[in-house]
Motif scaffolding. Structure first.
Motif, short mmCIF file in Angstrom:
data_model
loop_
_atom_site.label_atom_id
_atom_site.label_comp_id
_atom_site.label_asym_id
_atom_site.label_seq_id
_atom_site.Cartn_x
_atom_site.Cartn_y
_atom_site.Cartn_z
N PRO A 81 23.03 -4.92 -2.99
CA PRO A 81 23.73 -6.21 -3.04
C PRO A 81 25.19 -6.04 -3.41
N SER A 83 26.92 -7.72 -5.45
CA SER A 83 27.17 -7.91 -6.87
C SER A 83 27.00 -6.63 -7.68
N ARG A 108 28.33 -10.11 2.30
CA ARG A 108 26.89 -10.12 2.03
C ARG A 108 26.14 -10.19 3.35
N ASP A 110 22.14 -9.86 5.40
CA ASP A 110 20.70 -9.91 5.21
C ASP A 110 20.05 -8.65 5.77
N GLY A 190 26.18 -17.34 -14.80
CA GLY A 190 25.00 -17.06 -14.00
C GLY A 190 24.99 -15.65 -13.44
N GLN A 193 21.43 -14.36 -12.76
CA GLN A 193 20.86 -15.14 -11.67
C GLN A 193 21.48 -14.75 -10.33
N LYS A 194 22.79 -14.43 -10.36
CA LYS A 194 23.45 -14.01 -9.12
C LYS A 194 22.86 -12.71 -8.60
N LYS A 196 19.79 -11.66 -9.17
CA LYS A 196 18.44 -11.97 -8.68
C LYS A 196 18.49 -12.67 -7.33
N ASP A 197 19.47 -13.57 -7.14
CA ASP A 197 19.59 -14.29 -5.87
C ASP A 197 19.92 -13.36 -4.71
N GLN A 198 20.66 -12.28 -5.01
CA GLN A 198 21.07 -11.36 -3.95
C GLN A 198 20.08 -10.21 -3.75
N GLU A 199 18.94 -10.26 -4.43
CA GLU A 199 17.95 -9.19 -4.28
C GLU A 199 17.44 -9.15 -2.84
N GLU A 201 19.28 -8.18 -0.34
CA GLU A 201 20.44 -8.24 0.56
C GLU A 201 21.13 -6.88 0.65
#
Length: 379
Positions: A81, A83, A108, A110, A190, A193-194, A196-199, A201
């Motif tokens: 990711p 991040s 980013r 997918d 966050g 959380q950021k 985790k959201d990009q896991e 990717e």
């Protein structure tokens, strides 16, 4: 005057024969036609070579001093990711640039390499409402924000106004920041959380670096880098995983400006690890190159050769996951210059073609003519 003209006639290397004594044959006409066709083809071949530029190369000692090296890169990490991906550069002079963000762009992507978001890596934190002050209270109106470093302050005036600054303060102390959910700045931004959201990717990172023209390296690593007790370390605490996939594809890697005929051997190279974790290393020899086109315009650039090596876990210890590019500068400089073949050289080739073809055709015609006459005499 007549004597002079008479002497000039004796110098004539091309005596003329009366046309009444010429004997024209079918074979001679055919050979003449073929000769003209061959001369025509060879003439245009030489003309094409004359109009085409050729590059002359020379090797000289590179005497330049105080120059910089411009590096352009475009690398895709399908399983890392954005991040978590950071870029560092350092050289043998001791200069270091950690977590470079200037002129660096991240995309980013997918699992199917489709772009999710494009943004330039920036410095600073987002604006938050009523953050926690260093003294424990909340930020009120007209107050200056000074966030707590949670014990990692080096002086009483130190402030940590973002999650990144708190992490930097802890890294400088050599402390572990184990639970960032308890850090006010990280919680409000966050940060966890950021991640985790990009896991799941990937990330495409491209941009440019301007470094000293000395041996050094730049590398893409997971987590943030820091310097502790003269040792270059990487903070992987935020990853919370034991297995990292550093497979990557190098879309472009160039050391300088492009010029005709330049080949970058790493362009389009892709690597997928057979084992998890590990450190992938490219060892690059940069060769300074000066290119001059036919109009006299000069391009100062570099070519390079490369070898590669993968270093996996040894004795149960795994190196920090990342992709490293180690480069060294060659003391030899290549000069490439575009040139045309000279007109005199071109005319020499044309005369050689015409004279050679007619001479060779005359020999063939004479052989056929006298052969036919000999055959007729025997019959």
């Amino acid at each position: 005057m007549d004597n002079v003209l008479h002497k000039l006639r004796k110098l004539d290397a091309y005596p003329k024969i009366n046309e009444d004594f010429y004997s024209r044959t079918f074979s001679g006409g055919l050979i003449t036609l073929v000769s003209f066709i061959v001369i025509f083809l060879l003439f245009f071949s030489e003309l094409r070579l004359y109009l085409h530029t050729v590059s002359e190369s020379k090797l000289v000692v590179d005497t330049s001093r105080g120059e910089t090296l411009h590096i352009n890169f475009d690398v895709t990490f399908p399983a890392v990711p954005c991040s978590l991906l950071s870029l560092d550069a350092m050289d043998i002079s001791g200069e270091q640039h950690l977590d470079i963000r200037h002129d660096i762009f991240k995309k980013r992507i997918d699992a199917h390499s489709n772009v999710i978001e494009v943004k330039q890596d920036g410095i600073g934190a987002p604006k938050i409402e009523k953050p926690l002050q260093r003294d424990g209270g909340r930020l009120e109106h007209n107050e200056k924000y000074c966030g707590s470093c949670f014990g990692a302050e080096t002086s009483d005036d130190d402030c940590c106004n973002s999650c990144e600054e708190v992490r930097d303060a802890y890294r400088k102390k050599g402390w572990a920041l184990s639970n960032m959910d308890l850090i006010d700045q990280c919680k409000r931004e966050g940060f966890i959380q950021k991640i985790k959201d990009q896991e799941g990717e990937g990330c495409n990172i491209h941009g440019s670096l301007e470094v000293n023209k000395v041996a050094g390296n730049f590398h893409f690593t997971l987590g943030k880098s820091f310097h502790q007790s003269n040792v270059h370390l990487h903070d992987l605490l935020a990853l919370e995983k034991d297995i990292y996939n550093i497979s990557h594809r190098i879309n472009k890697l160039a050391f300088g400006n492009n010029f005709p005929g330049l080949v970058n051997p790493l362009d389009g190279v892709q690597w997928v690890p057979e084992t998890p974790n590990g450190l992938y290393q490219y060892f690059i020899k940069v060769v300074p190159t000066k290119y001059t086109d036919i109009r006299g315009r000069t391009v100062q650039s570099n070519q390079y050769s490369v070898t590669e090596h993968f270093r996996g876990a040894e004795s149960g210890r795994s190196p920090p996951p990342g992709v490293f590019f180690f480069y060294d500068i060659s003391p030899i400089k290549v000069t490439l210059k575009e040139e045309h073949e000279t007109f005199l050289h071109f005319m020499t080739h044309i005369c050689a073609i015409i004279g050679g073809i007619f001479t060779f055709a005359g020999i063939i015609d004479s052989f056929i003519y006298h052969g036919q006459r000999a055959i007729k005499k025997t019959m």
